[in-house]
Write a protein that holds these residues in place. Structure first.
Motif, PDB file in Angstrom:
ATOM      1  N   GLN A   1       4.543  10.494  -6.695  1.00 40.64           N
ATOM      2  CA  GLN A   1       5.658  10.795  -7.594  1.00 40.64           C
ATOM      3  C   GLN A   1       5.230  10.913  -9.059  1.00 40.64           C
ATOM      4  O   GLN A   1       6.069  11.143  -9.935  1.00 40.64           O
ATOM      5  N   GLY A   2       3.955  10.765  -9.331  1.00 41.37           N
ATOM      6  CA  GLY A   2       3.467  10.901 -10.688  1.00 41.37           C
ATOM      7  C   GLY A   2       3.757   9.726 -11.588  1.00 41.37           C
ATOM      8  O   GLY A   2       3.618   9.822 -12.818  1.00 41.37           O
ATOM      9  N   ARG A   3       4.120   8.596 -11.011  1.00 41.03           N
ATOM     10  CA  ARG A   3       4.390   7.396 -11.805  1.00 41.03           C
ATOM     11  C   ARG A   3       3.091   6.693 -12.200  1.00 41.03           C
ATOM     12  O   ARG A   3       3.025   6.035 -13.244  1.00 41.03           O
ATOM     13  N   LEU A   4       2.082   6.806 -11.336  1.00 44.61           N
ATOM     14  CA  LEU A   4       0.789   6.153 -11.566  1.00 44.61           C
ATOM     15  C   LEU A   4      -0.337   7.152 -11.346  1.00 44.61           C
ATOM     16  O   LEU A   4      -0.166   8.164 -10.653  1.00 44.61           O
ATOM     17  N   GLY A   5      -1.484   6.852 -11.928  1.00 40.21           N
ATOM     18  CA  GLY A   5      -2.677   7.652 -11.730  1.00 40.21           C
ATOM     19  C   GLY A   5      -3.873   6.757 -11.498  1.00 40.21           C
ATOM     20  O   GLY A   5      -3.795   5.525 -11.616  1.00 40.21           O
ATOM     21  N   ILE A   6      -5.014   7.376 -11.168  1.00 38.24           N
ATOM     22  CA  ILE A   6      -6.260   6.642 -10.946  1.00 38.24           C
ATOM     23  C   ILE A   6      -7.302   7.160 -11.925  1.00 38.24           C
ATOM     24  O   ILE A   6      -7.561   8.365 -12.000  1.00 38.24           O
ATOM     25  N   LEU A   7      -7.897   6.253 -12.670  1.00 36.52           N
ATOM     26  CA  LEU A   7      -8.892   6.591 -13.685  1.00 36.52           C
ATOM     27  C   LEU A   7     -10.249   6.034 -13.326  1.00 36.52           C
ATOM     28  O   LEU A   7     -10.381   4.870 -12.944  1.00 36.52           O
TER      29      LEU A   7
ATOM     30  N   THR B   1       0.820  -1.204   0.000  1.00 38.24           N
ATOM     31  CA  THR B   1       0.000   0.000   0.000  1.00 38.24           C
ATOM     32  C   THR B   1       0.854   1.255   0.000  1.00 38.24           C
ATOM     33  O   THR B   1       0.578   2.221  -0.714  1.00 38.24           O
ATOM     34  N   THR B   2       1.917   1.243   0.787  1.00 44.18           N
ATOM     35  CA  THR B   2       2.821   2.391   0.849  1.00 44.18           C
ATOM     36  C   THR B   2       3.428   2.678  -0.526  1.00 44.18           C
ATOM     37  O   THR B   2       3.531   3.842  -0.949  1.00 44.18           O
ATOM     38  N   ASN B   3       3.811   1.628  -1.233  1.00 38.94           N
ATOM     39  CA  ASN B   3       4.402   1.821  -2.557  1.00 38.94           C
ATOM     40  C   ASN B   3       3.393   2.374  -3.558  1.00 38.94           C
ATOM     41  O   ASN B   3       3.761   3.182  -4.421  1.00 38.94           O
ATOM     42  N   LEU B   4       2.135   1.951  -3.472  1.00 39.32           N
ATOM     43  CA  LEU B   4       1.129   2.518  -4.361  1.00 39.32           C
ATOM     44  C   LEU B   4       0.981   4.016  -4.105  1.00 39.32           C
ATOM     45  O   LEU B   4       0.964   4.821  -5.046  1.00 39.32           O
ATOM     46  N   GLY B   5       0.895   4.392  -2.832  1.00 37.41           N
ATOM     47  CA  GLY B   5       0.813   5.809  -2.509  1.00 37.41           C
ATOM     48  C   GLY B   5       2.040   6.575  -2.973  1.00 37.41           C
ATOM     49  O   GLY B   5       1.929   7.687  -3.521  1.00 37.41           O
ATOM     50  N   ARG B   6       3.197   6.008  -2.800  1.00 35.39           N
ATOM     51  CA  ARG B   6       4.453   6.630  -3.248  1.00 35.39           C
ATOM     52  C   ARG B   6       4.450   6.832  -4.763  1.00 35.39           C
ATOM     53  O   ARG B   6       4.838   7.899  -5.262  1.00 35.39           O
ATOM     54  N   ASN B   7       3.999   5.825  -5.508  1.00 39.48           N
ATOM     55  CA  ASN B   7       3.938   5.938  -6.965  1.00 39.48           C
ATOM     56  C   ASN B   7       2.976   7.030  -7.413  1.00 39.48           C
ATOM     57  O   ASN B   7       3.245   7.753  -8.380  1.00 39.48           O
ATOM     58  N   LEU B   8       1.857   7.155  -6.720  1.00 37.06           N
ATOM     59  CA  LEU B   8       0.909   8.218  -7.045  1.00 37.06           C
ATOM     60  C   LEU B   8       1.495   9.590  -6.751  1.00 37.06           C
ATOM     61  O   LEU B   8       1.394  10.519  -7.568  1.00 37.06           O
TER      62      LEU B   8
END
Length: 272
Positions: A259-265, A250-257
């Motif tokens: 840092q702009g590596r991932l988004g939510i659609l 979960t921490t890594n998902l938040g970190r990726n968001l």
């Protein structure tokens, strides 16, 4: 294809899950006490923003009483039970993980919803239903595990009635390689992210038209910030389902968001 499906199945293989859930739920009362879908939300909403995201997606898809709804990648059944209870619809869930389906059925017995909600083991790439069975289909944090998106979206279109709604709430690629492990993949071998534009193109090519298109990344980032500020989650929580490394995932998902590596659609489509 088989190799990637096996890898995804292994990622979600949770030995002894049903017994762990029964133990965790003892904190909510004896085993014969009826529970509500809302009470189970700390355990069974396996996606960003939890129950709120499920409620918003159902509203965006226009799910109402009497509809027949398919939950693809239904996990341990949280969204399906919530939709049936709050919208008055009938929901069928399908998931690749046998242990998740077994747990979903057990939890549904605890909520007394066996007449409105059902679950079976199956692949999103070969849905175990006939053509034109459903008024709506939901896909929440599932597509990231599927490499053949064209086949996925064709299958969803096949099982929907003409004019049926397909609603998706998923993680998308926005820039740079993600930090692993994340909740859907411990390595890149089972992660098949697409950009928002590539996702839209893949869906529309299979006979859908876009009704709603929304970037929910900022809402997800705010949710993760609140989680971080509140400290470790109280028990029971999703760690019961995904194991002791769930906090890291979960921490890594938040970190990726962040840092702009991932988004939510969030998107809703209509079957032509």
């Amino acid at each position: 294809m088989t190799e990637s499906l096996d890898g995804v199945r292994d990622h979600y293989r949770a030995t002894g899950l049903t017994e762990r859930l029964k133990t965790a739920l003892s904190a909510l009362g004896p085993e014969d006490r009826r529970l509500t879908p809302q009470q189970l939300a700390v355990l069974d909403q396996f996606h960003t923003r939890g129950l709120a995201a499920t409620a918003e997606l159902a509203a965006a898809a226009g799910i109402t009483a009497g509809m027949s709804v398919l939950d693809i990648g239904s996990g341990i059944g949280g969204p399906a039970r919530f939709l049936a209870a709050t919208c008055g619809c009938r929901v069928a869930g399908v998931d690749l993980s046998e242990s998740f389906v077994e747990a979903a059925r057990t939890l549904t017995e605890r909520t007394g919803q066996g007449g409105e909600v059902s679950f079976q083991v199956g692949s999103a790439l070969a849905l175990p239903f006939g053509d034109g069975c459903f008024d709506a289909a939901l896909l929440q944090h599932v597509a990231m595990n599927i490499s053949d998106r064209a086949r996925l979206y064709r299958e969803i279109r096949r099982v929907l009635k003409p004019g049926g709604r397909f609603a998706t709430f998923d993680v998308v690629a926005t820039g740079g390689e993600p930090h692993y492990p994340v909740p859907w993949a411990r390595t890149p071998a089972t992660s098949f992210l697409l950009t928002p534009a590539a996702t839209r193109e893949a869906v529309e090519r299979t006979g859908f038209r876009t009704l709603t298109w929304q970037d929910d990344t900022e809402a997800a980032k705010a949710w993760f910030a609140r989680l971080l500020a509140s400290g470790p989650p109280p028990a029971p929580n999703l760690g019961v389902v995904m194991g002791p490394d769930f906090a890291q995932l979960t921490t890594n998902l938040g970190r990726n968001l962040m840092q702009g590596r991932l988004g939510i659609l969030t998107a809703v489509f209509e079957a032509a």
